[in-house]
Design an enzyme around this catalytic site. Structure first.
Site, PDB file in Angstrom:
ATOM      1  N   ARG A   1       0.950  -1.379  -0.368  1.00 52.46           N
ATOM      2  CA  ARG A   1       0.396   0.147   0.030  1.00 52.46           C
ATOM      3  C   ARG A   1       1.084   1.168  -0.071  1.00 52.46           C
ATOM      4  NH1 ARG A   1      -5.331  -2.195   3.264  1.00 52.46           N
ATOM      5  NH2 ARG A   1      -6.176  -3.602   1.625  1.00 52.46           N
TER       6      ARG A   1
ATOM      7  N   TYR B   1      -6.142  -2.130  -7.057  1.00 53.63           N
ATOM      8  CA  TYR B   1      -5.213  -2.918  -6.462  1.00 53.63           C
ATOM      9  C   TYR B   1      -4.918  -2.582  -5.237  1.00 53.63           C
ATOM     10  CZ  TYR B   1      -0.644  -1.359  -9.642  1.00 53.63           C
ATOM     11  OH  TYR B   1       0.058  -0.714 -10.091  1.00 53.63           O
ATOM     12  N   GLU B   2      -4.033  -3.724  -4.730  1.00 49.61           N
ATOM     13  CA  GLU B   2      -3.718  -2.827  -3.153  1.00 49.61           C
ATOM     14  C   GLU B   2      -5.140  -2.826  -2.290  1.00 49.61           C
ATOM     15  OE1 GLU B   2      -1.603  -5.063  -1.800  1.00 49.61           O
ATOM     16  OE2 GLU B   2      -0.692  -4.784  -4.494  1.00 49.61           O
ATOM     17  N   GLY B   3      -6.961  -3.253  -2.660  1.00 51.21           N
ATOM     18  CA  GLY B   3      -7.672  -2.184  -2.065  1.00 51.21           C
ATOM     19  C   GLY B   3      -7.822  -1.308  -2.657  1.00 51.21           C
TER      20      GLY B   3
ATOM     21  N   GLN C   1      -9.715   1.290   1.293  1.00 54.42           N
ATOM     22  CA  GLN C   1      -9.154   2.538   2.050  1.00 54.42           C
ATOM     23  C   GLN C   1     -10.077   2.988   2.071  1.00 54.42           C
ATOM     24  OE1 GLN C   1      -5.781   1.302   2.131  1.00 54.42           O
ATOM     25  NE2 GLN C   1      -6.171   0.425   0.037  1.00 54.42           N
TER      26      GLN C   1
END
Ligand SMILES: Cc1cc2nc3c(=O)[nH]c(=O)nc-3n(C[C@H](O)[C@H](O)[C@H](O)COP(=O)(O)OP(=O)(O)OC[C@H]3O[C@@H](n4cnc5c(N)ncnc54)[C@H](O)[C@@H]3O)c2cc1C
Length: 574
Positions: free
Chosen positions: A278, A419-421, A426
């Site tokens: 992140r 991506y990565e949430g 978030q």
């Protein structure tokens, strides 16, 4: 306009804790980014990747550029010496990370994922796993992936269906993963997959997941890492951007895997990787703003269109440069303010990581990192996209065509909010877990810093006005969180209805803090005779903060209003 690493801006942030050796590393990294990574960017986009007989071939320039990076030992920059790394600071690694992603987003994902996987193995793996797998990865011979997503589950990892069966030599992994970046490629001898799967009889949901290390190649009877391990790449995605980065579907059919950490401790172990990624994705947003700014400024200085409203600025020429038009400056300054502020935030997060490593019991560092990670990831990637969109706008129609490379910036950067949430995830993490979940403890820690900075400078001889602009937020931000907390107690959906606006509000205030700090530091340096920075450079920092606090921070007013508007207006009949 070729990419130039913003070395001065970086040095401004690290001026108090950087030595000669680190400066040398930064200079070498900058040369690599400018001379190798950036030139490969457009070609990688055009050539894409090919899947042939279950193996992905990277674009030639991308493979060569990565192999050179790996052979030169960059993978181990911030990783422990014990396994062959150089154990440099996170701050240094973040600066190098920004350069590489600015120069070539698609390629930068490969080392970013590999390094994050190392963190998970270091933190949660057994000594045997660490001693076997870390040295070749850190030496640049092997790379790693993050295997979470399945066709029916992305944000909701609790739905993972991949299975793990315990056996005599380890676990056998069965299942299909999709969207796995660099899940197959030809730039390393082996690929180490970190796979989320569920051991038979483990409970459903996220808490039942375990993490497994699954090499693409395992040892044969002679001890060579050459035997295929039932992991097959079944396809690669045809997608909007990052064409040089293969997005793979992987099938695990009884592949041999090893448990990382404890059974059912998978999500915790994966979070080590995810948090690192992140912050890495935050750098993608920052790098995107920087690259967008540089390309736009270069163009805006050269492109002649129309006359300035206040009279010709280039009377000898046919028209004035578009950089003379206030509306173009608005966009340029927005890009620059997002790049500079985001970089300062990323740099601060990296400092907190260094602090944590030096003093694992530093609770404040942990709380601040928890709060700032979703802001850094969520806000800086949204800001990066806005910057890339401004780049297209500044280029006009010439930004929309492929030749100038700004449309590639937007296409490549678009993934970073996903991506990565996603930004939505978030936002939920920020408001739900990091703010309401600890009764505002971490938020108070950060707003105290804002308070202190403002109070110490209320009577500032030149910047008091800027201080006054930020000060109210030290109180308003926690107050808003309390208001939302009360609403959410009555109906949890109220938190979801406010979370994105809260994330964006938080991002603007956080960058406001770093912008003010930057102006105050610059002013201080201007008073010194022997500063390493030119007066023009320092004045620019003050001007940029002034622009930010007058023209971008007020966006918080709209976010404040919408976050308080509540759930009611979000109940349409479809
Ligand atoms: C190019 C690319 C590379 C990738 N690389 C990797 C990789 O290396 N490894 C890996 O494991 N995965 C990878 N991914 C997968 C990526 O992480 C997921 O796509 C992402 O997490 C979102 O999941 P999803 O696509 O299933 O969307 P969904 O989860 O279906 O979400 C769809 C929308 O619903 C929203 N949403 C979902 N739940 C909620 C909620 N509770 N509240 C509010 N909104 C919600 C989301 O914010 C989003 O807007 C990659 C994806 C792409 C496209």
């Amino acid at each position: 306009m070729n990419y130039r690493v913003p070395l001065q801006d970086m040095a401004f942030l690290t001026r108090q804790h950087s030595d000669e050796h680190q400066s040398l590393i930064i200079e070498q990294a900058a040369r690599m980014a400018e001379q190798q990574w950036a030139p490969a960017n457009a070609r990688g986009d055009q050539q894409g990747c090919q899947l042939e007989q279950g193996k992905v071939q990277l674009a030639h320039d991308i493979r060569e550029t990565f192999c050179r990076y790996a052979a030169d030992g960059w993978m181990g920059l911030a990783l422990p010496q014990r396994w062959g790394g150089q154990q440099q600071s996170e701050v240094l690694a973040a600066q190098v990370g920004e350069m590489l992603t600015s120069a070539n987003h698609a390629l930068s994902m490969l080392p970013a994922l590999t390094i994050s996987a190392c963190r998970a193995i270091i933190t949660h793996g057994s000594d045997q796993l660490r001693d076997t797998y870390l040295p070749p990865i850190i030496a640049g011979q092997w790379t790693a992936t993050m295997c979470m997503t399945e066709a029916h589950c992305g944000s909701d990892l609790g739905l993972v269906r991949s299975k793990a069966q315990p056996g005599a030599d380890g676990y056998r992994i069965y299942g299909s993963k999709i969207f796995i970046s660099y899940g197959s490629h030809d730039a390393s001898e082996n690929i180490i997959h970190l796979v989320l799967a569920r051991v038979a009889d483990a409970p459903a949901g996220i808490k039942g997941l375990s993490l497994f290390l699954v090499p693409e190649k395992i040892q044969n009877s002679r001890g060579e890492w050459q035997q295929d391990n039932s992991v097959v790449c079944t396809g690669i995605e045809d997608k909007m951007g990052i064409h040089a980065s293969p997005t793979c579907s992987l099938s695990f059919d009884g592949a041999l895997g090893y448990l990382v950490g404890q059974e059912q401790g998978g999500i915790n172990a994966m979070f080590t990787m995810m948090n690192e990624m992140r912050l890495g994705t935050c750098l993608q947003g920052v790098g995107l703003s920087e690259r967008s700014f540089q390309k736009s400024l270069g163009y805006a200085i050269e492109r002649l269109q129309m006359r300035s409203l206040s009279g010709a600025k280039n009377p000898q020429g046919e028209a004035d440069a578009i950089v003379e038009h206030p509306d173009v400056r608005r966009m340029l300054l927005t890009q620059k303010a997002f790049a500079d502020g985001g970089r300062a935030l990323a740099n601060y997060c990296a400092q907190l990581l260094d602090q944590q490593a030096a003093e694992p019991n530093d609770k404040d560092a942990t709380l601040l990192l928890e709060l700032l990670t979703p802001i850094a990831k969520g806000f800086c990637t949204e800001a990066g996209l806005e910057s890339a969109s401004h780049a297209i706008q500044i280029y006009g129609g010439h930004g929309y065509i492929r030749e100038n490379g700004v449309e590639q910036l937007y296409r490549d950067g678009r993934i970073a909010t996903l991506y990565e949430g996603t930004s939505g995830i978030q936002a939920l993490d920020l408001l739900g877990r990091k703010v309401l979940g600890n009764q505002g403890a971490s938020l108070r820690l950060f707003t105290k810093k804002i308070h202190r900075l403002c109070n110490e400078n209320l009577q500032h001889p030149q910047l008091a006005k800027l201080v006054q602009r930020l000060l109210p937020f030290a109180r308003q931000w926690p107050e808003l969180s309390m208001q939302l907390g009360v609403k959410a107690m009555q109906n949890h959906d109220e938190a979801g209805a406010a979370s994105f606006d809260f994330l964006m509000y938080s991002g603007y205030v956080t960058l406001g803090y770093f912008q003010l700090k930057s102006a105050l530091d610059a002013w201080q340096l201007l008073q010194q005779q022997d500063s390493a920075f030119s007066d023009d450079f320092l004045q620019q920092k003050i001007q940029l903060a002034d622009f930010y606090l007058q023209r971008l921070l007020p966006r918080t007013a709209a976010y404040r209003e919408t976050m308080l508007a509540g759930l009611e207006s979000l109940n349409p009949v479809w």
